[in-house]
Motif scaffolding. Structure first.
Motif, PDB file in Angstrom:
ATOM      1  N   MET A   1      -7.163  -2.256  -5.386  1.00  0.00           N
ATOM      2  CA  MET A   1      -6.133  -1.878  -4.759  1.00  0.00           C
ATOM      3  C   MET A   1      -4.746  -2.787  -4.694  1.00  0.00           C
ATOM      4  O   MET A   1      -4.827  -3.948  -4.685  1.00  0.00           O
ATOM      5  N   ASP A   2      -3.541  -2.088  -5.213  1.00  0.00           N
ATOM      6  CA  ASP A   2      -2.566  -2.708  -5.718  1.00  0.00           C
ATOM      7  C   ASP A   2      -1.965  -3.230  -4.340  1.00  0.00           C
ATOM      8  O   ASP A   2      -1.819  -2.648  -3.112  1.00  0.00           O
ATOM      9  N   ALA A   3      -1.576  -4.795  -4.610  1.00  0.00           N
ATOM     10  CA  ALA A   3      -1.222  -5.448  -3.008  1.00  0.00           C
ATOM     11  C   ALA A   3       0.228  -4.925  -2.807  1.00  0.00           C
ATOM     12  O   ALA A   3       0.403  -4.792  -1.406  1.00  0.00           O
ATOM     13  N   LYS A   4       1.080  -4.356  -3.595  1.00  0.00           N
ATOM     14  CA  LYS A   4       2.387  -3.805  -3.098  1.00  0.00           C
ATOM     15  C   LYS A   4       2.215  -2.596  -2.383  1.00  0.00           C
ATOM     16  O   LYS A   4       2.870  -2.163  -1.592  1.00  0.00           O
ATOM     17  N   LEU A   5       1.138  -1.787  -2.800  1.00  0.00           N
ATOM     18  CA  LEU A   5       0.730  -0.448  -2.339  1.00  0.00           C
ATOM     19  C   LEU A   5       0.256  -0.646  -0.900  1.00  0.00           C
ATOM     20  O   LEU A   5       0.706  -0.046   0.285  1.00  0.00           O
ATOM     21  N   LEU A   6      -0.603  -1.800  -0.754  1.00  0.00           N
ATOM     22  CA  LEU A   6      -1.240  -2.059   0.715  1.00  0.00           C
ATOM     23  C   LEU A   6      -0.135  -2.484   1.430  1.00  0.00           C
ATOM     24  O   LEU A   6      -0.360  -2.187   2.632  1.00  0.00           O
ATOM     25  N   GLU A   7       1.022  -3.495   1.197  1.00  0.00           N
ATOM     26  CA  GLU A   7       2.106  -3.797   1.922  1.00  0.00           C
ATOM     27  C   GLU A   7       2.757  -2.607   2.706  1.00  0.00           C
ATOM     28  O   GLU A   7       3.388  -2.706   3.682  1.00  0.00           O
ATOM     29  N   ILE A   8       2.958  -1.508   2.037  1.00  0.00           N
ATOM     30  CA  ILE A   8       3.516  -0.335   2.585  1.00  0.00           C
ATOM     31  C   ILE A   8       2.993   0.887   3.213  1.00  0.00           C
ATOM     32  O   ILE A   8       3.380   1.506   4.132  1.00  0.00           O
ATOM     33  N   LEU A   9       1.571   0.636   2.943  1.00  0.00           N
ATOM     34  CA  LEU A   9       0.869   1.809   3.738  1.00  0.00           C
ATOM     35  C   LEU A   9       0.710   1.453   5.191  1.00  0.00           C
ATOM     36  O   LEU A   9       0.427   0.170   5.399  1.00  0.00           O
ATOM     37  N   VAL A  10       0.775   2.359   5.756  1.00  0.00           N
ATOM     38  CA  VAL A  10       0.356   2.252   7.631  1.00  0.00           C
ATOM     39  C   VAL A  10      -0.526   3.232   8.039  1.00  0.00           C
ATOM     40  O   VAL A  10      -0.783   4.413   7.157  1.00  0.00           O
ATOM     41  N   CYS A  11      -1.405   2.990   8.965  1.00  0.00           N
ATOM     42  CA  CYS A  11      -2.022   4.119   9.689  1.00  0.00           C
ATOM     43  C   CYS A  11      -1.324   5.472   9.981  1.00  0.00           C
ATOM     44  O   CYS A  11      -0.258   5.325  10.385  1.00  0.00           O
ATOM     45  N   PRO A  12      -1.818   6.636   9.535  1.00  0.00           N
ATOM     46  CA  PRO A  12      -0.884   7.938   9.474  1.00  0.00           C
ATOM     47  C   PRO A  12      -1.059   8.322  11.099  1.00  0.00           C
ATOM     48  O   PRO A  12      -0.341   9.420  11.545  1.00  0.00           O
ATOM     49  N   VAL A  13      -1.964   7.587  12.049  1.00  0.00           N
ATOM     50  CA  VAL A  13      -2.241   8.040  13.312  1.00  0.00           C
ATOM     51  C   VAL A  13      -1.058   7.148  14.264  1.00  0.00           C
ATOM     52  O   VAL A  13      -0.167   7.909  14.990  1.00  0.00           O
ATOM     53  N   CYS A  14      -1.161   5.740  14.046  1.00  0.00           N
ATOM     54  CA  CYS A  14      -0.457   5.114  14.950  1.00  0.00           C
ATOM     55  C   CYS A  14       0.767   4.240  14.292  1.00  0.00           C
ATOM     56  O   CYS A  14       1.491   3.788  14.890  1.00  0.00           O
ATOM     57  N   LYS A  15       0.800   4.390  12.905  1.00  0.00           N
ATOM     58  CA  LYS A  15       1.824   3.735  12.032  1.00  0.00           C
ATOM     59  C   LYS A  15       1.485   2.291  12.183  1.00  0.00           C
ATOM     60  O   LYS A  15       2.213   1.437  11.948  1.00  0.00           O
ATOM     61  N   GLY A  16       0.357   1.801  12.492  1.00  0.00           N
ATOM     62  CA  GLY A  16      -0.064   0.188  12.359  1.00  0.00           C
ATOM     63  C   GLY A  16      -0.443  -0.284  11.183  1.00  0.00           C
ATOM     64  O   GLY A  16      -0.611   0.453  10.071  1.00  0.00           O
ATOM     65  N   LEU A  17      -0.546  -1.521  10.975  1.00  0.00           N
ATOM     66  CA  LEU A  17      -0.684  -2.109   9.960  1.00  0.00           C
ATOM     67  C   LEU A  17      -2.445  -1.717   9.534  1.00  0.00           C
ATOM     68  O   LEU A  17      -3.304  -1.399  10.287  1.00  0.00           O
ATOM     69  N   LEU A  18      -2.574  -1.825   8.052  1.00  0.00           N
ATOM     70  CA  LEU A  18      -4.190  -1.424   7.579  1.00  0.00           C
ATOM     71  C   LEU A  18      -4.498  -2.555   7.016  1.00  0.00           C
ATOM     72  O   LEU A  18      -3.857  -3.523   6.542  1.00  0.00           O
ATOM     73  N   HIS A  19      -5.908  -2.836   7.079  1.00  0.00           N
ATOM     74  CA  HIS A  19      -6.488  -3.991   6.615  1.00  0.00           C
ATOM     75  C   HIS A  19      -7.618  -3.573   5.257  1.00  0.00           C
ATOM     76  O   HIS A  19      -8.355  -2.760   5.576  1.00  0.00           O
ATOM     77  N   LEU A  20      -7.602  -4.147   4.306  1.00  0.00           N
ATOM     78  CA  LEU A  20      -8.327  -3.866   3.118  1.00  0.00           C
ATOM     79  C   LEU A  20      -9.997  -4.206   3.338  1.00  0.00           C
ATOM     80  O   LEU A  20      -9.931  -5.731   3.572  1.00  0.00           O
ATOM     81  N   ASP A  21     -10.789  -3.567   3.491  1.00  0.00           N
ATOM     82  CA  ASP A  21     -12.126  -3.937   3.423  1.00  0.00           C
ATOM     83  C   ASP A  21     -12.720  -3.767   2.009  1.00  0.00           C
ATOM     84  O   ASP A  21     -12.946  -2.875   1.551  1.00  0.00           O
ATOM     85  N   LYS A  22     -12.801  -4.908   1.387  1.00  0.00           N
ATOM     86  CA  LYS A  22     -13.074  -4.761  -0.299  1.00  0.00           C
ATOM     87  C   LYS A  22     -14.315  -4.361  -0.494  1.00  0.00           C
ATOM     88  O   LYS A  22     -14.641  -3.401  -1.438  1.00  0.00           O
ATOM     89  N   ALA A  23     -15.420  -4.956   0.397  1.00  0.00           N
ATOM     90  CA  ALA A  23     -16.795  -4.332   0.136  1.00  0.00           C
ATOM     91  C   ALA A  23     -16.845  -2.937   0.448  1.00  0.00           C
ATOM     92  O   ALA A  23     -17.735  -2.471  -0.535  1.00  0.00           O
TER      93      ALA A  23
END
Length: 61
Positions: free
Chosen positions: A1-23
């Motif tokens: 997953m691209d790190a820059k994309l992860l920085e701008i994505l937010v939860c569509p429900v609450c607009k909160g931060l998302l955390h990547l579960d690589k596994a």
């Protein structure tokens, strides 16, 4: 997953931060206890497609 994309994505429900579960290849919203799948490198950011995290499942760091 691209790190820059992860920085701008937010939860569509609450607009909160998302955390990547690589596994599991999921983006996790700790606040709403939702997991959004990543399929072929593309996050599926639909609330209706999200997996609800059970109360006993630990939410990653």
């Amino acid at each position: 997953m691209d790190a820059k994309l992860l920085e701008i994505l937010v939860c569509p429900v609450c607009k909160g931060l998302l955390h990547l579960d690589k596994a599991r290849q999921e983006l996790i919203c700790r606040g709403d206890r939702l997991a959004f799948a990543i399929k072929d490198g593309i996050p599926v950011m639909l609330e209706s497609e999200a997996r609800e995290l059970p109360a006993d499942e630990e939410v990653g760091q």
